[in-house]
Design a protein around this motif. Structure first.
Motif: not given
Length: 104
Positions: A2-3, A6, A63, A65, A75-77
């Motif tokens: 996870i970033t 995010q 999450v 990826n 990426r996102g959520v």
């Protein structure tokens, strides 16, 4: 994993602050702050990261990826369902009661 972006986005979707996320994950607030201050991928103790991801999952966050099925592959959520975390509302501070003089 996870970033930091995010992580901040996940908190925003849930409507919670860093303190509340720390409570949900069973980690300290400074740990959450360090994770969110990461430049890209969140770094930290493996146990803390796993607790954080489990707490987000339990709260209804998915999450996404890089390269996962999405229009642009980024990426996102996203919310899996309606959030299961009720935002903890802070009680408003009340003004101290005014004392009135009573005359004998």
């Amino acid at each position: 994993m996870i970033t930091a972006a995010q992580l901040r986005a996940a908190r925003a979707l849930l409507g919670i602050d860093q303190r509340q996320l720390a409570e949900l994950a069973g980690i300290s607030v400074p740990t959450v702050q360090r994770m969110e201050a990461s430049s890209q991928v969140v770094r930290g103790n493996v146990d803390s990261l796993m607790r954080l991801l489990a707490a987000l999952d339990t709260a209804g966050i998915e999450v996404i990826n890089e390269g996962a099925v999405s229009k642009d592959g980024g990426r996102g959520v996203r919310l899996k369902v309606a959030p299961s975390v009720e935002p903890l509302r802070r009680k408003p501070k009340l003004a101290p009661a005014r004392r009135t003089r009573t005359r004998p």
